[in-house]
Structure formats: C-alpha cells, structure tokens
Scaffold this active site. Structure first.
Site, short mmCIF file in Angstrom:
data_model
loop_
_atom_site.label_atom_id
_atom_site.label_comp_id
_atom_site.label_asym_id
_atom_site.label_seq_id
_atom_site.Cartn_x
_atom_site.Cartn_y
_atom_site.Cartn_z
N GLY A 46 0.84 -1.19 0.00
CA GLY A 46 0.00 0.00 0.00
C GLY A 46 0.87 1.24 0.00
CD GLU A 137 -1.08 2.49 2.77
OE1 GLU A 137 -0.64 3.63 2.57
OE2 GLU A 137 -0.37 1.53 3.09
NI NI Z 1 2.62 3.19 5.60
#
Ligand code: NI
Length: 172
Positions: A46, A137
């Site tokens: 991510g 994230e």
């Molecule tokens: Ni990170």
C-alpha cells in the site's frame, strides 16, 4: 510511469494532512500509475500519495500474494463509513518507516466509500488484511504513522534509529 522517491520518517511532509481531490482526471491517474509502480518496486502492499510528497487523498494498494496476478486497487478521497468494534492485530511495517515492525490493533472490519481510478463512487466492505491496510493508508492522509500507536519510548527509539540511518546516508 515513473518510480518516485518514498519519504521516510522523520520528515515533516509525512505529518501533513492531505487534501481532497476535486475530480479524478488525467493528472490524478498519472499520479496513481506512478504510485503503483513505486509501491511495487519497493515491495509494498500500500502507498499513500503523501509518501511521495504529494498531499492528495489518494491511496494505491495490492494485497494479492501472487506476483503474476496483480490486483491493484485505487482509493481517492476514501471515507470510513462503519467500523467494527472487534479488533484484529497485524504486525505492521511501512515504506516510510523502513525496517521497523510492530503489532497494531485496528478494527477488524470496515466499510469504505471512495472514488475509483475512473472517478466512480464505490463502497467496499473490507475485512482482515484489506481492512487493516486501508486503515493504515488512511492514517497517512491524516499525517499519522503506525509508530504513533506505540508507547512514547518505543516511538522515540524508532525515530532515533531512523534519524541515525539518515545521517549515515550519502549520495555520490
Ligand atoms: Ni505506511
């Protein structure tokens, strides 16, 4: 597509709150392409735009384990609609906190509303690794890193280590 430099802690930019994207156009799609390539080349699952220094609410992700079957996901302006009271624990790392890992508890399931690569509104029910990854994230969009959940002592030890590594780094 281009591979960008991933910012690492300590870096003030990583603490910035990212801004909403008004519309998903060519520029945003190019950014998502670059982010995905950068993430793959760093072996991450991510990446948030701020990690390459761009304060936009954009995330790319691929949690598929199969190298040959890539499953890129794109989240623009993600908002968590529902969170589970149940928690799950994963040992998390972060491309912006190199070589450091810690067990973090987060809601096990969550529902996320976002715009996809084409700018279409989507709702995703995420659980397990996907839910954890999205929440990690999304923290980046608020300037939060996983080490912020650790004790002050642990966190400062990690930052000290990372700063030391940085001062030893030379570019020739
Ligand atoms: Ni990170």
């Amino acid at each position: 597509m281009a591979i960008k430099t991933i910012l690492t802690e300590p870096n003030k930019l990583l603490r910035q709150i990212s801004k909403s994207v008004e519309k998903v156009g060519k520029e945003e799609q190019r950014l998502m392409d670059d982010m995905l390539e950068t993430m793959y080349s760093a072996n991450g699952i991510g990446l948030a735009a701020i990690q390459i220094g761009i304060p936009k609410r954009i995330i790319v992700m691929d949690i598929s384990k199969d190298e040959n079957k890539k499953e890129p996901r794109y989240f623009v302006n993600p908002v968590i609609k529902n969170k589970d009271k149940l928690k799950s624990t994963y040992e998390e790392g972060c491309l912006s906190v190199p070589n450091q890992f810690a067990e973090i508890d987060r809601p096990k399931n969550c529902e996320v509303e976002y715009l996809d690569y084409s700018g279409e509104k989507k709702l995703l029910k995420a659980e397990g690794l996907l839910a954890t990854c999205i929440q990690h994230e999304m923290d980046h969009l608020e300037g939060i890193l996983f080490i912020d959940y650790l004790s002050k002592l642990k966190k400062s030890m990690i930052i000290k280590k990372l700063s030391k590594n940085k001062s030893n780094r030379i570019v020739v």
